[in-house]
Design a protein around this motif. Structure first.
Motif, short mmCIF file in Angstrom:
data_model
loop_
_atom_site.label_atom_id
_atom_site.label_comp_id
_atom_site.label_asym_id
_atom_site.label_seq_id
_atom_site.Cartn_x
_atom_site.Cartn_y
_atom_site.Cartn_z
N TRP A 1 44.05 3.88 22.80
CA TRP A 1 43.35 3.82 21.52
C TRP A 1 44.00 4.80 20.57
N ARG A 2 44.56 4.28 19.48
CA ARG A 2 45.23 5.08 18.47
C ARG A 2 46.29 5.99 19.09
N GLY A 3 47.04 5.44 20.02
CA GLY A 3 48.12 6.18 20.65
C GLY A 3 47.70 7.05 21.82
N ILE A 4 46.40 7.16 22.10
CA ILE A 4 45.91 8.00 23.18
C ILE A 4 45.78 7.16 24.45
N GLU A 5 46.42 7.59 25.51
CA GLU A 5 46.32 6.91 26.80
C GLU A 5 45.10 7.43 27.55
N LEU A 6 44.16 6.54 27.85
CA LEU A 6 42.94 6.90 28.56
C LEU A 6 42.94 6.30 29.95
N LYS A 7 42.52 7.09 30.93
CA LYS A 7 42.39 6.55 32.29
C LYS A 7 41.16 5.66 32.42
N SER A 8 40.08 6.02 31.72
CA SER A 8 38.85 5.24 31.83
C SER A 8 37.96 5.52 30.63
N LEU A 9 37.05 4.59 30.39
CA LEU A 9 36.06 4.76 29.32
C LEU A 9 34.81 3.98 29.69
N ALA A 10 33.65 4.63 29.56
CA ALA A 10 32.35 3.98 29.74
C ALA A 10 31.42 4.55 28.68
N ALA A 11 30.93 3.69 27.79
CA ALA A 11 30.09 4.15 26.70
C ALA A 11 28.98 3.15 26.43
N SER A 12 27.81 3.67 26.07
CA SER A 12 26.71 2.83 25.58
C SER A 12 26.42 3.25 24.15
N PHE A 13 25.95 2.31 23.33
CA PHE A 13 25.74 2.62 21.93
C PHE A 13 24.62 1.75 21.36
N ARG A 14 24.13 2.19 20.20
CA ARG A 14 23.11 1.43 19.47
C ARG A 14 23.27 1.70 17.99
N ILE A 15 23.14 0.67 17.17
CA ILE A 15 23.21 0.81 15.72
C ILE A 15 21.79 0.82 15.16
N ASP A 16 21.42 1.91 14.47
CA ASP A 16 20.10 2.01 13.85
C ASP A 16 20.05 1.08 12.64
N PRO A 17 19.15 0.08 12.63
CA PRO A 17 19.16 -0.89 11.53
C PRO A 17 18.72 -0.29 10.19
N LYS A 18 17.97 0.80 10.21
CA LYS A 18 17.48 1.38 8.96
C LYS A 18 18.49 2.32 8.31
N THR A 19 19.18 3.11 9.13
CA THR A 19 20.11 4.10 8.59
C THR A 19 21.57 3.68 8.73
N GLY A 20 21.84 2.70 9.60
CA GLY A 20 23.22 2.32 9.85
C GLY A 20 23.95 3.29 10.78
N GLU A 21 23.21 4.27 11.32
CA GLU A 21 23.83 5.25 12.22
C GLU A 21 24.27 4.58 13.52
#
Length: 281
Positions: A167-187
């Motif tokens: 990602w953007r030139g960075i070599e990563l061995k692993s990635l695990a992420a969870s996320f949520r978009i707040d519908p009111k603030t866009g956060e």
């Protein structure tokens, strides 16, 4: 002429004709199948995105459109999408003309799909640059829920993960992420991120204020080589650290805020522990 909301090529349709015969002009139920299809999304009549090679199933009736499964390759990612769009009740869909007055010329029922809002998905744009360097591309799994009467309050959540990534030139061995978009603030909030880099690991909880373009780090713990990571992300850091080498990777704990892409103006609290330290070359 009605503005398009979604266009799909290569679409198979299975319609409940019995229901349509009983209630002319109304859709009782339908199944849509996609196989290597092209999906074009429009936002307020303007082109929003084009996605090719889409497979999946969509169910629709008078109350909702349910995306059972949509699979596609977007950028360097495998994307799995499911969700639901709840449609307005037919009794409230469209405003009636006042009693005794004819309906305006050309007036008709506005399509509930015309109001669909895809803008929340823009927050995911930076991650489309993630790609796999191994046998499997990273997987982005998304779930959404939207009310056609309030499309700007759609909820979007999901997971992103894989191994042997770049990602953007960075070599990563692993990635695990969870996320949520707040519908009111866009956060865009990440309640759990685990990233393997080099011989170390980064664990974090953070949020991105998309409107203010600000990163808020609630907690971050790292055992990676920070000099190697910074210079991989931005090669201009290499000159500042060219005379320094870490004997081992330190342990970092970070909280605070910073403008995106502007580390110089960050407001961070950092706890730094290092066993063997560093040497000057």
């Amino acid at each position: 002429k009605a503005r398009p909301a979604i266009k799909i090529s290569g679409l198979g349709v299975n319609v409940d004709f019995l229901s349509m015969a009983k209630n002319p002009g109304e859709l009782g139920g339908a199944e849509f199948s996609l196989s290597d299809s092209k999906v074009t999304l429009f936002q307020k009549g303007e082109l929003f995105a084009e996605i090719e090679g889409v497979d999946g199933e969509i169910l629709a009736d008078a109350s909702a459109i349910k995306v059972e499964r949509l699979d596609a390759k977007v950028g360097g990612l495998r994307v799995n999408l499911d969700g639901v769009v709840r449609l307005p009740d037919k009794a409230t869909n469209g405003a009636a003309a006042p009693a005794g007055e004819p309906a305006p010329e050309g007036a008709g029922k506005a399509s509930p799909l015309a109001s669909l809002d895809f803008s929340g998905f823009r927050a995911l744009q930076p991650w489309l640059g993630l790609e796999g360097t191994g046998s499997q591309p990273p997987l982005l799994a998304l779930s959404f829920e939207m009310d056609a009467k309030e499309p700007d309050l759609a909820t979007i959540e999901g997971t992103l993960g894989g191994s042997d990534l770049k990602w953007r030139g960075i070599e990563l061995k692993s990635l695990a992420a969870s996320f949520r978009i707040d519908p009111k603030t866009g956060e865009l909030r990440f309640p759990n991120v685990q990233m393997g880099y080099g011989d170390g690991l980064v664990s974090a909880v953070f949020a991105i204020d998309m409107a203010a373009q600000k990163l808020r780090i609630e907690s971050l713990q790292s055992t990676v080589d920070p000099i190697a990571l910074l210079t991989d992300y931005d090669s201009t850091w290499a000159d500042q650290f060219k005379s320094v080498r870490l004997a081992d990777a330190p342990t970092l704990q970070i909280v605070g805020e910073m403008p995106l892409g502007d580390l110089a103006n960050a407001d961070l609290k950092i706890r730094y522990e290092h066993r063997q330290g560093f040497v000057y070359l």
